[in-house]
Design a protein around this motif. Structure first.
Motif, short mmCIF file in Angstrom:
data_model
loop_
_atom_site.label_atom_id
_atom_site.label_comp_id
_atom_site.label_asym_id
_atom_site.label_seq_id
_atom_site.Cartn_x
_atom_site.Cartn_y
_atom_site.Cartn_z
N TRP A 252 -3.67 19.14 -0.22
CA TRP A 252 -4.70 18.61 -1.12
C TRP A 252 -5.72 19.69 -1.49
N ARG A 253 -6.16 20.45 -0.49
CA ARG A 253 -7.15 21.50 -0.78
C ARG A 253 -6.58 22.52 -1.76
N GLU A 254 -5.32 22.93 -1.54
CA GLU A 254 -4.70 23.90 -2.43
C GLU A 254 -4.51 23.29 -3.82
N ALA A 255 -4.12 22.02 -3.88
CA ALA A 255 -3.93 21.37 -5.17
C ALA A 255 -5.24 21.26 -5.95
N VAL A 256 -6.33 20.96 -5.26
CA VAL A 256 -7.64 20.91 -5.93
C VAL A 256 -8.01 22.31 -6.45
N ARG A 257 -7.72 23.33 -5.65
CA ARG A 257 -8.00 24.71 -6.10
C ARG A 257 -7.21 25.04 -7.37
N VAL A 258 -5.94 24.61 -7.42
CA VAL A 258 -5.06 24.97 -8.54
C VAL A 258 -5.27 24.05 -9.74
N PHE A 259 -5.26 22.74 -9.51
CA PHE A 259 -5.32 21.77 -10.61
C PHE A 259 -6.76 21.40 -10.99
N GLY A 260 -7.68 21.52 -10.04
CA GLY A 260 -9.06 21.19 -10.33
C GLY A 260 -9.51 19.90 -9.68
N TRP A 261 -10.83 19.75 -9.58
CA TRP A 261 -11.46 18.56 -9.01
C TRP A 261 -11.05 17.33 -9.81
N ASN A 262 -10.68 16.27 -9.13
CA ASN A 262 -10.28 15.00 -9.73
C ASN A 262 -9.01 15.10 -10.58
N GLN A 263 -8.19 16.11 -10.34
CA GLN A 263 -6.86 16.14 -10.94
C GLN A 263 -5.79 15.98 -9.86
N VAL A 264 -6.22 15.64 -8.66
CA VAL A 264 -5.32 15.42 -7.52
C VAL A 264 -5.58 14.00 -7.02
N SER A 265 -4.52 13.29 -6.67
CA SER A 265 -4.70 11.92 -6.19
C SER A 265 -3.73 11.63 -5.06
N THR A 266 -4.02 10.54 -4.35
CA THR A 266 -3.10 10.05 -3.34
C THR A 266 -3.21 8.53 -3.28
N TYR A 267 -2.09 7.88 -3.04
CA TYR A 267 -2.11 6.44 -2.80
C TYR A 267 -2.68 6.16 -1.42
N LEU A 268 -3.50 5.12 -1.32
CA LEU A 268 -3.85 4.47 -0.07
C LEU A 268 -3.44 3.00 -0.23
N ILE A 269 -2.48 2.56 0.57
CA ILE A 269 -1.96 1.20 0.44
C ILE A 269 -2.74 0.27 1.37
N LEU A 270 -3.32 -0.76 0.80
CA LEU A 270 -4.11 -1.72 1.57
C LEU A 270 -3.21 -2.81 2.13
N GLY A 271 -3.36 -3.08 3.42
CA GLY A 271 -2.58 -4.14 4.03
C GLY A 271 -1.54 -3.65 5.01
N LEU A 272 -1.63 -2.38 5.42
CA LEU A 272 -0.67 -1.83 6.37
C LEU A 272 -1.14 -1.94 7.81
N GLY A 273 -2.38 -2.38 8.02
CA GLY A 273 -2.84 -2.59 9.38
C GLY A 273 -4.11 -1.87 9.77
N GLU A 274 -4.65 -1.01 8.89
CA GLU A 274 -5.90 -0.34 9.24
C GLU A 274 -7.08 -1.30 9.17
N LYS A 275 -8.14 -0.95 9.88
CA LYS A 275 -9.39 -1.67 9.74
C LYS A 275 -10.06 -1.26 8.44
N ASP A 276 -10.83 -2.18 7.88
CA ASP A 276 -11.46 -1.93 6.58
C ASP A 276 -12.28 -0.65 6.59
N ASP A 277 -13.11 -0.47 7.63
CA ASP A 277 -13.98 0.71 7.69
C ASP A 277 -13.18 2.00 7.74
N GLU A 278 -12.01 1.96 8.38
CA GLU A 278 -11.17 3.15 8.46
C GLU A 278 -10.62 3.53 7.09
N VAL A 279 -10.23 2.54 6.31
CA VAL A 279 -9.72 2.83 4.97
C VAL A 279 -10.82 3.43 4.10
N VAL A 280 -12.00 2.84 4.16
CA VAL A 280 -13.11 3.33 3.34
C VAL A 280 -13.51 4.74 3.77
#
Length: 360
Positions: A252-280
């Motif tokens: 992610w850090r390398e991708a931000v360096r190459v593509f730029g801020w806010n041109q890198v993303s990742t899915y976070l899937i809600l409902g896999l078992g994490e606590k709400d605070d952990e996801v946030v």
């Protein structure tokens, strides 16, 4: 006479995403990597991928309105029309629709390699059905650069497609499939120079491959972790979890360096078992890095282990709504909008309730 129900955009988008609608769309998908068996609609002008559910409380009528128990939700809903490029085939007789799909109103999406080294039952991501559409004969195993350039040109010319998403199953190589992605991007950009492209792959072992993707012509990149909780990763993604989170952070850090801020993303899937605070908190870490956390609810998908074996239900709508609002608040403070990405899932936004890409 129907009445009009009070409207709240985020509340309704979350419920629609999880409960689906009684009403089919001419543009839909089934199988594949996810996030659901869905139809593509415009809801008040915004793209939305909604599962078809005959038991849904949401009813889509012929006038393009959605109601619940006779109460109109105040939403204008328009099914996305079947694109003209779907009627074409290559000289070898391969239907364009088997090479790339329309997502939303103007996004072309393809899985350039429809197989994955992690698809054996002991390693397979339990929410993924990447090879299901291949087994059904709905796609081809490997899309060549020439194939994709041909389809992209037609989709752009005939149907106004403005962006493209290229993802891939993971290969055995150190690049984890990224080099073939780069070849495909280069061919498509040569055919359609103004088409914006997002690539999606696992973190390549050689980080220089990220630069190769950018130089090939990709404008944004998705490096999808789905969860930043190692226990959840081992349970839901036994093979993929073998890639340490530190490798994701480095990529992610390398991708931000190459593509730029806010041109890198990742899915976070809600409902896999994490606590709400952990996801946030995980979303906050990503935002601080310049990575857009594309939060989407888990939705049962036919052909996946989670659905067919585990029988995991969709998460509670109130929890999804609360987490989405909290992540959106952090995105607003950072000034980060998915709509500002050049291409990709966050730019489209059809699978998430993040309003306009950031605000809930």
């Amino acid at each position: 006479m129907t009445t009009t129900a009070p409207t709240d955009r985020v509340h309704n988008r979350v419920r629609l995403a999880l409960l689906g609608v009684r009403g089919e769309a001419p543009v839909h998908r089934s199988g594949g990597a996810g996030p659901s068996d869905d139809g593509h609609f415009l809801v008040n002008g915004r793209g939305a991928s909604l599962p078809y559910n005959p038991d849904s409380p949401f009813v889509l009528d012929s006038a393009g309105r959605i109601s619940v128990d006779g109460a109109d939700l105040g939403l204008d809903v328009e099914p996305v029309a079947r694109p003209r490029f779907y009627d074409l085939s290559t000289d070898e007789g391969v239907a364009y629709e088997k090479i790339a799909k329309l997502h939303g109103k103007d996004v072309l999406a393809t899985t350039v390699v429809q197989t994955c080294v992690r698809y054996g039952e002991s390693e397979r991501c339990r929410f993924c059905a990447i090879e299901e559409s291949l087994q059904r004969g709905n796609t081809v195993a490997v899309k060549t650069p020439a194939m994709l350039a041909e389809v992209a040109e037609a989709a752009h010319r005939l149907d106004g497609v403005s962006q493209m998403v290229m993802t891939t199953g993971t290969s055995n190589g150190r690049d984890r499939g990224a080099r073939h992605l780069a070849r495909c991007v280069k061919a498509v950009k040569k055919a359609v120079p103004d088409l914006q492209i997002q690539v999606q792959c696992e973190p390549p072992a050689e980080l220089s491959t990220i630069t190769d993707l950018y130089e090939a012509g990709a404008g944004s990149i998705g490096i999808h972790v789905e969860s930043m909780d190692d226990e959840v990763r081992r349970r839901w993604m036994p093979g993929k979890s073998q890639v340490p989170l530190d490798e994701y952070r480095a990529a992610w850090r390398e991708a931000v360096r190459v593509f730029g801020w806010n041109q890198v993303s990742t899915y976070l899937i809600l409902g896999l078992g994490e606590k709400d605070d952990e996801v946030v908190a995980a979303a906050g870490e990503l935002i601080d890095m310049g990575v857009y956390p594309f939060v989407v609810p888990f939705r049962p998908l036919a052909g996946t282990l989670a659905t067919d074996v585990d029988h995991v239900p969709a998460p509670d709508t109130d929890r999804v709504e609360e987490i989405t609002r909290r992540v959106a608040a952090r995105l607003r403070v950072a000034g980060m909008r998915g709509a500002d990405q050049r291409a990709g899932c966050a730019a489209c936004g059809a699978c998430s309730a993040l309003e306009g890409g950031c605000g809930a």
